[in-house]
Design an enzyme around this catalytic site. Structure first.
Site, PDB file in Angstrom:
ATOM      1  CG  HIS A 312      33.550  27.196  89.552  1.00 11.47           C
ATOM      2  ND1 HIS A 312      32.739  26.654  88.583  1.00 11.47           N
ATOM      3  CD2 HIS A 312      34.820  26.867  89.223  1.00 11.47           C
ATOM      4  CE1 HIS A 312      33.499  26.004  87.721  1.00 11.47           C
ATOM      5  NE2 HIS A 312      34.761  26.124  88.078  1.00 11.47           N
ATOM      6  CG  ASP A 369      42.623  27.738  90.913  1.00 14.08           C
ATOM      7  OD1 ASP A 369      43.354  26.771  90.650  1.00 14.08           O
ATOM      8  OD2 ASP A 369      41.944  28.325  90.062  1.00 14.08           O
TER       9      ASP A 369
HETATM   10  N1  ACO Z   1      34.985  37.851  95.371  1.00 10.47           N
HETATM   11  C1  ACO Z   1      33.990  38.756  95.547  1.00 10.47           C
HETATM   12  N2  ACO Z   1      32.845  38.741  94.835  1.00 10.47           N
HETATM   13  C2  ACO Z   1      32.688  37.783  93.917  1.00 10.47           C
HETATM   14  C3  ACO Z   1      33.675  36.808  93.694  1.00 10.47           C
HETATM   15  C4  ACO Z   1      34.861  36.860  94.461  1.00 10.47           C
HETATM   16  N3  ACO Z   1      35.820  35.963  94.278  1.00 10.47           N
HETATM   17  N4  ACO Z   1      33.249  35.972  92.701  1.00 10.47           N
HETATM   18  C5  ACO Z   1      32.051  36.410  92.316  1.00 10.47           C
HETATM   19  N5  ACO Z   1      31.695  37.491  93.043  1.00 10.47           N
HETATM   20  C6  ACO Z   1      30.424  38.234  92.995  1.00 10.47           C
HETATM   21  C7  ACO Z   1      30.368  39.151  91.787  1.00 10.47           C
HETATM   22  O1  ACO Z   1      30.873  40.427  92.080  1.00 10.47           O
HETATM   23  C8  ACO Z   1      28.903  39.148  91.472  1.00 10.47           C
HETATM   24  O2  ACO Z   1      28.263  39.991  92.392  1.00 10.47           O
HETATM   25  P1  ACO Z   1      26.927  40.821  91.964  1.00 10.47           P
HETATM   26  O3  ACO Z   1      25.886  39.771  91.691  1.00 10.47           O
HETATM   27  O4  ACO Z   1      26.627  41.693  93.130  1.00 10.47           O
HETATM   28  O5  ACO Z   1      27.307  41.602  90.729  1.00 10.47           O
HETATM   29  C9  ACO Z   1      28.451  37.708  91.792  1.00 10.47           C
HETATM   30  O6  ACO Z   1      29.381  37.250  92.782  1.00 10.47           O
HETATM   31  C10 ACO Z   1      28.492  36.754  90.591  1.00 10.47           C
HETATM   32  O7  ACO Z   1      29.784  36.817  90.013  1.00 10.47           O
HETATM   33  P2  ACO Z   1      30.091  36.750  88.459  1.00 10.47           P
HETATM   34  O8  ACO Z   1      31.345  37.461  88.172  1.00 10.47           O
HETATM   35  O9  ACO Z   1      28.867  37.163  87.689  1.00 10.47           O
HETATM   36  O10 ACO Z   1      30.276  35.197  88.270  1.00 10.47           O
HETATM   37  P3  ACO Z   1      30.986  34.479  87.055  1.00 10.47           P
HETATM   38  O11 ACO Z   1      30.362  33.140  86.961  1.00 10.47           O
HETATM   39  O12 ACO Z   1      30.952  35.339  85.844  1.00 10.47           O
HETATM   40  O13 ACO Z   1      32.520  34.378  87.518  1.00 10.47           O
HETATM   41  C11 ACO Z   1      34.501  33.614  88.570  1.00 10.47           C
HETATM   42  C12 ACO Z   1      33.085  33.239  88.102  1.00 10.47           C
HETATM   43  C13 ACO Z   1      35.265  34.286  87.433  1.00 10.47           C
HETATM   44  C14 ACO Z   1      35.220  32.328  88.949  1.00 10.47           C
HETATM   45  C15 ACO Z   1      34.415  34.547  89.801  1.00 10.47           C
HETATM   46  O14 ACO Z   1      33.750  33.899  90.861  1.00 10.47           O
HETATM   47  C16 ACO Z   1      35.781  35.053  90.256  1.00 10.47           C
HETATM   48  O15 ACO Z   1      36.260  36.063  89.750  1.00 10.47           O
HETATM   49  N6  ACO Z   1      36.438  34.342  91.230  1.00 10.47           N
HETATM   50  C17 ACO Z   1      37.786  34.702  91.651  1.00 10.47           C
HETATM   51  C18 ACO Z   1      38.813  34.165  90.647  1.00 10.47           C
HETATM   52  C19 ACO Z   1      38.994  32.659  90.760  1.00 10.47           C
HETATM   53  O16 ACO Z   1      39.132  32.107  91.838  1.00 10.47           O
HETATM   54  N7  ACO Z   1      39.015  31.990  89.591  1.00 10.47           N
HETATM   55  C20 ACO Z   1      39.243  30.541  89.506  1.00 10.47           C
HETATM   56  C21 ACO Z   1      37.964  29.825  89.128  1.00 10.47           C
HETATM   57  S1  ACO Z   1      38.219  28.086  89.090  1.00 10.47           S
HETATM   58  C22 ACO Z   1      38.992  27.822  87.617  1.00 10.47           C
HETATM   59  O17 ACO Z   1      38.799  28.512  86.654  1.00 10.47           O
HETATM   60  C23 ACO Z   1      39.927  26.748  87.539  1.00 10.47           C
END
Ligand code: ACO
Length: 433
Positions: A312, A369
Site C-alpha cells: 500500500h 483487498d
Molecule cells: N508484490 C511484489 N512487490 C511489490 C508489491 C507487490 N504487491 N507491492 C510493492 N512491491 C515492491 C515494488 O516492486 C517496489 O520494490 P523496489 O523497491 O525493489 O523497486 C517496492 O515494493 C515499493 O513499491 P512501489 O510500487 O514503489 O509502491 P507504491 O506505493 O507506488 O505502490 C501499490 C503501492 C500500487 C499498492 C503496490 O503495493 C501494488 O502494486 N500492490 C498490488 C496491487 C494492490 O493490491 N492494490 C490495491 C491497493 S489498496 C487500494 O488501492 C484500495
C-alpha cells in the site's frame, strides 16, 4: 473549515536566493512545507511522480497514520465504526461531519428508499450493453448518465439541493449496480423495495428471482454493512483525487463520480479485489498451491507480476481495514457454513509474505483487498462484481471529498506542471512531411 496552523518556516537556498517557506501543521501534528510561493519566488517547481510527497489539500474527513496502522473517519476509529454502525450511518457521518441522531437516520434512510428507482429510459441502457460487459464499465456509464436524467441537480449552490443529490446518487448507484449484475446474468431486473434496509435491498435486487425468490440473510446483511464501511473513504487516494480533479474544472458531481469509478477499476487500486481471487485461483490450479514459487515470481524484477492485495502507498504496517476484513472473513464463512480452499491458500500466502525478507524490508502487508473478495465470494457475489461493491461503499467518501473541495475557498482547478524533456526548438522543413 478549520485551517491548519501555520508557524515555523523551512529555509530554501537556490543560487543566490534564500526563501522562507511556511510549515503548516494539522490537528494530528502532521507537517507540510507550504510551497505555494515557490515558483513565483524562485522559478522552480517540485518534481514528485505519483504525488508521493505532495499534499493537495487540507481535509477534515479522514485521518490515516500509515506507520501505526490507524484509520479514522471524522475522528472515529474504523474498528468502532465497523463494529457498531450501519453503512448509512457512516455515509451520513462522512457527508455531514457527524453521526446521525435516530430521527436523522430515519429521515436519511427514508430519503434513500424514496430515490432508489431508476428512470425507465435509463433501464433501457442496460439492454444495449453486451452480456459480458464488465459491471464497472456499466456503472461508470450509469453514473455520468444520471446528469442527463436529473439535470436539475447539477447546481451545487444550495445545501438542500446537495442533500437531495447525495441521497439520490447513493441510492440510484446501488440500484444501477444490482441491475448491471442482472444484465450480465441475462436475468430480469429486480426493483428496489421500500421495506428493506439499504444493504438488504441491494442483496434482494441481486439475488431475488421469480423462480427462487430470496430472503436476505442477516449474516450477509451485517457483513455487507461492515464491508461497505471499510470501503467508505480513504482520503486523497487515486480515485478520490480523480473525483476532485474532475470536479475542480466545475464538471458536475455525477461526471466526477463516474471518473472516480474508472480510476477505482484499475488493478493497482480497487480492482485488486477481483485480481486477488483470480490470482489465488490460478495459484491453486496452475501452481498446485505452491506459494514459494509464487513469491519467487513476485520478487523477480524481470517479471511484472505482483502479489495482488499486498502493499500500500500509505500503510507501512498492517492495513487496519485488512485486519477487520480478515476476522470478518473467518466469521462469515463459519456462520454461512462455507468451506473455501482459497481462504486457506490466502492465509498460507499471507504467512509466507510476512516471513519473507523482501516483503518485510519493503513494509508490504495485506491490504483491504486481500480478504474482502473472499467474503464477497462466500456471500454469493460474483468475482466481476467485487470492484462494484467497493465503488458502492466508496461513493459517500467521494461525495464528501468533492463537497469539501467545493466549499474550500483555496481550491483551484487541478493542474500539475511538468519538466519537459522532449526536443528543443527545431527548424521545420516541409520536405520531411
Ligand atoms: N508484490 C511484489 N512487490 C511489490 C508489491 C507487490 N504487491 N507491492 C510493492 N512491491 C515492491 C515494488 O516492486 C517496489 O520494490 P523496489 O523497491 O525493489 O523497486 C517496492 O515494493 C515499493 O513499491 P512501489 O510500487 O514503489 O509502491 P507504491 O506505493 O507506488 O505502490 C501499490 C503501492 C500500487 C499498492 C503496490 O503495493 C501494488 O502494486 N500492490 C498490488 C496491487 C494492490 O493490491 N492494490 C490495491 C491497493 S489498496 C487500494 O488501492 C484500495
Amino acid at each position: 473549515m478549520k485551517k491548519a496552523t501555520n508557524s515555523k518556516a523551512a529555509t530554501l537556498k537556490f543560487g543566490s536566493k534564500t526563501i522562507e517557506l511556511p510549515i503548516i501543521t494539522g490537528t494530528e501534528n502532521e507537517q507540510a512545507i507550504d510551497i505555494r510561493a515557490l515558483r513565483k519566488e524562485t522559478g522552480l517547481i517540485t518534481y514528485d511522480p505519483g504525488f508521493v510527497n505532495t499534499g493537495s489539500c487540507e481535509s477534515e474527513i479522514t485521518y490515516i497514520d500509515g506507520e501505526k496502522g490507524i484509520l479514522r473517519y471524522r475522528g472515529y476509529d474504523i474498528n468502532d465504526l465497523a463494529e457498531n454502525c450501519e453503512f448509512v450511518e457512516v455515509a451520513y457521518l462522512l457527508v455531514h461531519g457527524k453521526l446521525p441522531a435516530p430521527k436523522q437516520k430515519e429521515a436519511f434512510s427514508k430519503h434513500l428508499n424514496s430515490h432508489s428507482m431508476l428512470h425507465e429510459d435509463m433501464r433501457h441502457f442496460f439492454g444495449n450493453f453486451p452480456d459480458h460487459a464488465h459491471p464497472m464499465a456499466t456503472l461508470s456509464a450509469m453514473a455520468v448518465s444520471l446528469s442527463s436524467f436529473y439535470p436539475e441537480l447539477e447546481s451545487i449552490e444550495q445545501r438542500e439541493n446537495v442533500d437531495f443529490k447525495v441521497t439520490r446518487l447513493l441510492s440510484k448507484m446501488r440500484t444501477a449496480a444490482a441491475f448491471s449484475y442482472k444484465k450480465s446474468e441475462g436475468h430480469p431486473i429486480v426493483q428496489p423495495r421500500h421495506d428493506l434496509s439499504y444493504c438488504a435491498n441491494f442483496l434482494n435486487m441481486m439475488f431475488w428471482t421469480p423462480v427462487n425468490g430470496y430472503e436476505p440473510d442477516p449474516v450477509c446483511v451485517k457483513a455487507l454493512n461492515k464491508l461497505l464501511i471499510l470501503h467508505a473513504d480513504h482520503e486523497q487516494n487515486c480515485s478520490a483525487s480523480v473525483v476532485k480533479m474532475v470536479g475542480s474544472s466545475d464538471a458536475n458531481l455525477y461526471a466526477s463520480i463516474s471518473a472516480g469509478i474508472c480510476a477505482l477499476w484499475g488493478p493497482l487500486h480497487g480492482g485488486a479485489n477481483q485480481h486477488v481471487i483470480e490470482m489465488l485461483d490460478r495459484i491453486l490450479r496452475k501452481d498446485k498451491g505452491n506459494v514459494k514459487k509464487v513469491l519467487a515470481r513476485a520478487k523477480d524484477k524481470s517479471n511484472p507480476f505482483r502479489l495482488m492485495g499486498i502493499g500500500h502507498r500509505v500503510y507501512k504496517s498492517y492495513d487496519p481495514r485488512a485486519k477487520v476484513a480478515k476476522q470478518m472473513c473467518k466469521d462469515v464463512l463459519a456462520q454461512l457454513g462455507v468451506n473455501d480452499p482459497l481462504v486457506d491458500l490466502a492465509q498460507k500466502l499471507e504467512e509466507a509474505v510476512l516471513a519473507d525478507d523482501y516483503f518485510h524490508s519493503r513494509n508490504l502487508y495485506p491490504n483491504i483487498d486481500f480478504y474482502t473478495g473472499l467474503t464477497y465470494r462466500a456471500m454469493g457475489i460474483p468475482t466481476n462484481m467485487f470492484t462494484v461493491m467497493f465503488a458502492i461503499g466508496r461513493i459517500p467518501g467521494w461525495i464528501a471529498q468533492w463537497l469539501e473541495m467545493k466549499a474550500d475557498p483555496e481550491s483551484r482547478i487541478g493542474r500539475p506542471r511538468q519538466i519537459y524533456t522532449g526536443p528543443v526548438k527545431r527548424e521545420f522543413k516541409p520536405k520531411h512531411i
